[in-house]
Design a protein around this motif. Sequence first.
Motif, PDB file in Angstrom:
ATOM      1  N   VAL A   1       0.860  -1.188   0.000  1.00  0.00           N
ATOM      2  CA  VAL A   1       0.000   0.000   0.000  1.00  0.00           C
ATOM      3  C   VAL A   1       0.895   1.237   0.000  1.00  0.00           C
ATOM      4  CG1 VAL A   1      -1.821   1.254   1.188  1.00  0.00           C
ATOM      5  CG2 VAL A   1      -1.791  -1.257   1.248  1.00  0.00           C
TER       6      VAL A   1
ATOM      7  N   GLN B   1      -6.735   0.508  -0.562  1.00  0.00           N
ATOM      8  CA  GLN B   1      -7.086  -0.635  -1.399  1.00  0.00           C
ATOM      9  C   GLN B   1      -8.353  -1.275  -0.838  1.00  0.00           C
ATOM     10  OE1 GLN B   1      -3.782  -3.331  -1.815  1.00  0.00           O
ATOM     11  NE2 GLN B   1      -2.398  -1.720  -2.624  1.00  0.00           N
TER      12      GLN B   1
ATOM     13  N   TYR C   1     -11.038  -4.333  -1.141  1.00  0.00           N
ATOM     14  CA  TYR C   1     -11.167  -5.711  -1.625  1.00  0.00           C
ATOM     15  C   TYR C   1     -12.659  -6.090  -1.635  1.00  0.00           C
ATOM     16  CZ  TYR C   1      -6.153  -6.436  -1.195  1.00  0.00           C
ATOM     17  OH  TYR C   1      -4.791  -6.372  -1.359  1.00  0.00           O
TER      18      TYR C   1
ATOM     19  N   THR D   1     -10.815  -2.928   3.745  1.00  0.00           N
ATOM     20  CA  THR D   1      -9.993  -1.868   3.161  1.00  0.00           C
ATOM     21  C   THR D   1      -8.639  -1.849   3.849  1.00  0.00           C
ATOM     22  OG1 THR D   1     -11.959  -0.536   2.721  1.00  0.00           O
ATOM     23  CG2 THR D   1      -9.844   0.595   2.666  1.00  0.00           C
ATOM     24  N   LEU D   2      -7.605  -1.685   3.065  1.00  0.00           N
ATOM     25  CA  LEU D   2      -6.253  -1.476   3.576  1.00  0.00           C
ATOM     26  C   LEU D   2      -5.829  -0.052   3.219  1.00  0.00           C
ATOM     27  CD1 LEU D   2      -4.542  -4.845   2.496  1.00  0.00           C
ATOM     28  CD2 LEU D   2      -5.501  -4.260   4.738  1.00  0.00           C
ATOM     29  N   ASP D   3      -5.635   0.785   4.243  1.00  0.00           N
ATOM     30  CA  ASP D   3      -5.275   2.185   3.987  1.00  0.00           C
ATOM     31  C   ASP D   3      -3.998   2.615   4.701  1.00  0.00           C
ATOM     32  OD1 ASP D   3      -6.194   2.084   6.540  1.00  0.00           O
ATOM     33  OD2 ASP D   3      -7.829   3.507   6.270  1.00  0.00           O
ATOM     34  N   GLU D   4      -3.314   1.706   5.336  1.00  0.00           N
ATOM     35  CA  GLU D   4      -2.057   2.026   6.000  1.00  0.00           C
ATOM     36  C   GLU D   4      -0.902   1.656   5.089  1.00  0.00           C
ATOM     37  OE1 GLU D   4       0.386   1.054  10.149  1.00  0.00           O
ATOM     38  OE2 GLU D   4      -1.607   0.188   9.770  1.00  0.00           O
TER      39      GLU D   4
ATOM     40  N   HIS E   1       1.549  -5.578   3.330  1.00  0.00           N
ATOM     41  CA  HIS E   1       0.433  -6.238   4.002  1.00  0.00           C
ATOM     42  C   HIS E   1       0.203  -7.615   3.366  1.00  0.00           C
ATOM     43  CE1 HIS E   1      -0.934  -2.656   6.262  1.00  0.00           C
ATOM     44  NE2 HIS E   1      -0.513  -1.969   5.183  1.00  0.00           N
TER      45      HIS E   1
ATOM     46  N   PRO F   1      -2.987  -9.888   2.791  1.00  0.00           N
ATOM     47  CA  PRO F   1      -4.454  -9.889   2.893  1.00  0.00           C
ATOM     48  C   PRO F   1      -5.024 -11.085   3.644  1.00  0.00           C
ATOM     49  CG  PRO F   1      -3.755  -9.278   0.682  1.00  0.00           C
ATOM     50  CD  PRO F   1      -2.527  -9.735   1.405  1.00  0.00           C
TER      51      PRO F   1
ATOM     52  N   HIS G   1      -5.514 -10.289   7.170  1.00  0.00           N
ATOM     53  CA  HIS G   1      -6.565  -9.305   7.464  1.00  0.00           C
ATOM     54  C   HIS G   1      -7.966  -9.843   7.188  1.00  0.00           C
ATOM     55  CE1 HIS G   1      -3.853  -5.852   8.132  1.00  0.00           C
ATOM     56  NE2 HIS G   1      -3.073  -6.403   7.191  1.00  0.00           N
TER      57      HIS G   1
ATOM     58  N   ARG H   1      -9.766  -5.879  -6.647  1.00  0.00           N
ATOM     59  CA  ARG H   1      -9.045  -4.969  -5.751  1.00  0.00           C
ATOM     60  C   ARG H   1      -9.000  -3.583  -6.390  1.00  0.00           C
ATOM     61  NH1 ARG H   1      -2.627  -5.160  -4.781  1.00  0.00           N
ATOM     62  NH2 ARG H   1      -2.844  -4.658  -6.986  1.00  0.00           N
TER      63      ARG H   1
END
Length: 319
Positions: free
Chosen positions: A36, A42, A44, A53-56, A60, A62, A65, A79
């Motif tokens: 990211v 991002q 999913y 959502t991945l915002d950091e 990562h 997935p 998470h 994605r």
Amino acid sequence: MPFVDDFAPVIAFIMGLVFIPLLLAVTSGLGLFTIVKEREAQVYTLFGKVLGTLDEAGLHFPVLHFGPRALLVPFFGKRDLVSTSLRQYYLRDQMVNSEEGTPMGVGIWYEMQVSDPVAYLFRNANPEGSLQANVASSTISTLSNLEMDKMLEDRHQLSHQVRATVSPLSEKWGYQLGSVYIRKVAFTDRQMVDNITEKVVKRLVQVTSAMKQDGENRVGLIKSQTAFKVSQTMAEASATRPAVVGDALNAIAQRDPEVLNTVLEVMENEQLIASGAEVDVLPRGLPVLLQLGAEAAPGAAAAAPRPTVDLSRLGPFGA
């Protein structure tokens, strides 16, 4: 084989350059890991539903998470990459009418930033276009039918009103409205612009003339005050001179009266010389009445012209 053993490190290095990027690309494509970036999110989705959502920013996995379902995303899901950076827009020539009915063009500048990537993707098909339309309509509704002076002078307050109107709806669509500022308010009628320019020029000429006249008045006042003070000082000096001369003459009279009489005679002669008058000079010892009678006797011969002496040639004491 000695030849292969000698070049084994080189072969391993070349194989690493080829297969490591290929391995990373395959594992990334299968969704085993993702990177990211800064100011990025991002989202999913799997079978039409949002996994998360991945915002950091950073590396990562997935699976950690979202669980094993993340492995199905490359095949049955999607994605989406959403930029969360601050974006700026400028809307030109938004037509509004003032209270006086004057058509005017308004330019408005604003900032926006995605605050909810999921809402940004799925609650509005064209969020940026909707935001522009919303800002434009709010600007027109806020500025229409306002006084021209308020429209030109209170742009900061009006910008806050536009932002307060747009912000609630923009938050529902997944983005946050930043600063809003009305940068330009222009006249669209050329004749009106010429009229206003002419009025401004006349006003400037009037103000300049008033300033010039005020300056001349001030200079005249200063000159008159200065002349008054100078004349007053000269008059005081002139009034002081007789007192000084009188005191000097009194001092001379107390010490030596004869010197005082001589000074007075000298002053009298100076005044007589300065007047330019004619003076009759009589012979010493001759009676005055006899001399005058001789001049007035009837039948007498034409008398010689009366002798005159110009005392300016005789000095201060006469003859």
